[in-house]
Design a protein around this motif. Structure first.
Motif, PDB file in Angstrom:
ATOM      1  N   PRO A  27      -1.566  -4.853   0.454  1.00 59.66           N
ATOM      2  CA  PRO A  27      -0.695  -3.688   0.697  1.00 59.66           C
ATOM      3  C   PRO A  27       0.462  -3.997   1.649  1.00 59.66           C
ATOM      4  N   VAL A  28       0.191  -4.790   2.676  1.00 59.55           N
ATOM      5  CA  VAL A  28       1.250  -5.136   3.638  1.00 59.55           C
ATOM      6  C   VAL A  28       2.334  -5.954   2.940  1.00 59.55           C
ATOM      7  N   MET A  29       1.913  -6.929   2.164  1.00 63.71           N
ATOM      8  CA  MET A  29       2.895  -7.770   1.466  1.00 63.71           C
ATOM      9  C   MET A  29       3.670  -6.958   0.429  1.00 63.71           C
ATOM     10  N   PHE A  30       2.995  -6.021  -0.226  1.00 62.78           N
ATOM     11  CA  PHE A  30       3.663  -5.158  -1.209  1.00 62.78           C
ATOM     12  C   PHE A  30       4.716  -4.283  -0.523  1.00 62.78           C
ATOM     13  N   LEU A  31       4.352  -3.684   0.603  1.00 63.71           N
ATOM     14  CA  LEU A  31       5.291  -2.805   1.324  1.00 63.71           C
ATOM     15  C   LEU A  31       6.485  -3.576   1.879  1.00 63.71           C
ATOM     16  N   LYS A  32       6.293  -4.852   2.218  1.00 68.18           N
ATOM     17  CA  LYS A  32       7.398  -5.663   2.730  1.00 68.18           C
ATOM     18  C   LYS A  32       8.190  -6.341   1.614  1.00 68.18           C
ATOM     19  N   GLY A  33       7.808  -6.066   0.359  1.00 65.24           N
ATOM     20  CA  GLY A  33       8.527  -6.632  -0.776  1.00 65.24           C
ATOM     21  C   GLY A  33       8.250  -8.103  -1.028  1.00 65.24           C
ATOM     22  N   LYS A  34       7.158  -8.606  -0.496  1.00 60.91           N
ATOM     23  CA  LYS A  34       6.821 -10.019  -0.672  1.00 60.91           C
ATOM     24  C   LYS A  34       6.123 -10.279  -2.001  1.00 60.91           C
TER      25      LYS A  34
END
Length: 190
Positions: free
Chosen positions: A154-161
């Motif tokens: 989720p963190v990587m998704f929210l940061k566009g990674k």
């Protein structure tokens, strides 16, 4: 390692060495064992044999032992060894050929590396580039680590990674590269 009579081992493995040299384009005898490749290898600490030891094993006719090592699977192909080598011996290309020979012989010492390698190439073959989200998901499924790093998603998704949708890049050009690689590897599909 068991005791080996090197003269007969070298003669018996001549065809294996010739095949490795032909496929890699590297003359194994060019390595004069200075050890600079091993000294600079960022993964040497994890290897069972250092890169220059693998080259020496090939020189001595111990190709099968080299092929069965963990080293051929752990080499990242970063080419630090090539840049440090005074003879410009391309050790990663030799490692690639040894890895392919090991796969053909059914000797896969690092199953996670093999799974990652196959998934990475499949993703590139399909999309022209790696789709990280699917690569991570399939790797976790196939390696049996279902929830490994799942909280990072989720963190990587929210940061566009990472993205749920693959980005496509020049699929025709990539298909041509894979076709050439398949010919180079002797027709075996990877």
């Amino acid at each position: 390692m068991e005791r080996v009579e090197l003269t007969s081992a070298r003669a018996a493995n001549r065809s294996f060495l010739e095949r490795v040299e032909r496929q890699s384009g590297v003359q194994v005898e060019d390595c004069y064992q200075c050890g600079k490749c091993s000294a600079g290898c960022p993964l040497a600490f994890a290897m069972d044999y250092t890169p220059h030891q693998i080259m020496r094993m090939l020189q001595l006719g111990l190709g099968e032992e080299a092929m069965k090592s963990h080293t051929v699977w752990l080499c990242s192909g970063c080419e630090t060894c090539v840049t440090r080598c005074p003879r410009e011996v391309d050790v990663p290309r030799v490692m690639d050929v040894l890895r392919m020979e090991a796969k053909r012989a059914g000797v896969v010492k690092e199953k996670a590396v093999d799974i990652f390698y196959n998934l990475f190439l499949d993703s590139v073959r399909k999309n022209g580039r790696v789709h990280e989200m699917m690569l991570a998901a399939w790797f976790n499924l196939r390696s049996g680590q279902l929830f490994k790093d799942v909280l990072l998603a989720p963190v990587m998704f929210l940061k566009g990674k990472i993205s749920p949708f693959p980005q496509k890049a020049a699929p025709d050009a990539v298909q041509r590269i894979f076709a050439k690689a398949q010919v180079w590897a002797g027709g075996e599909k990877h």
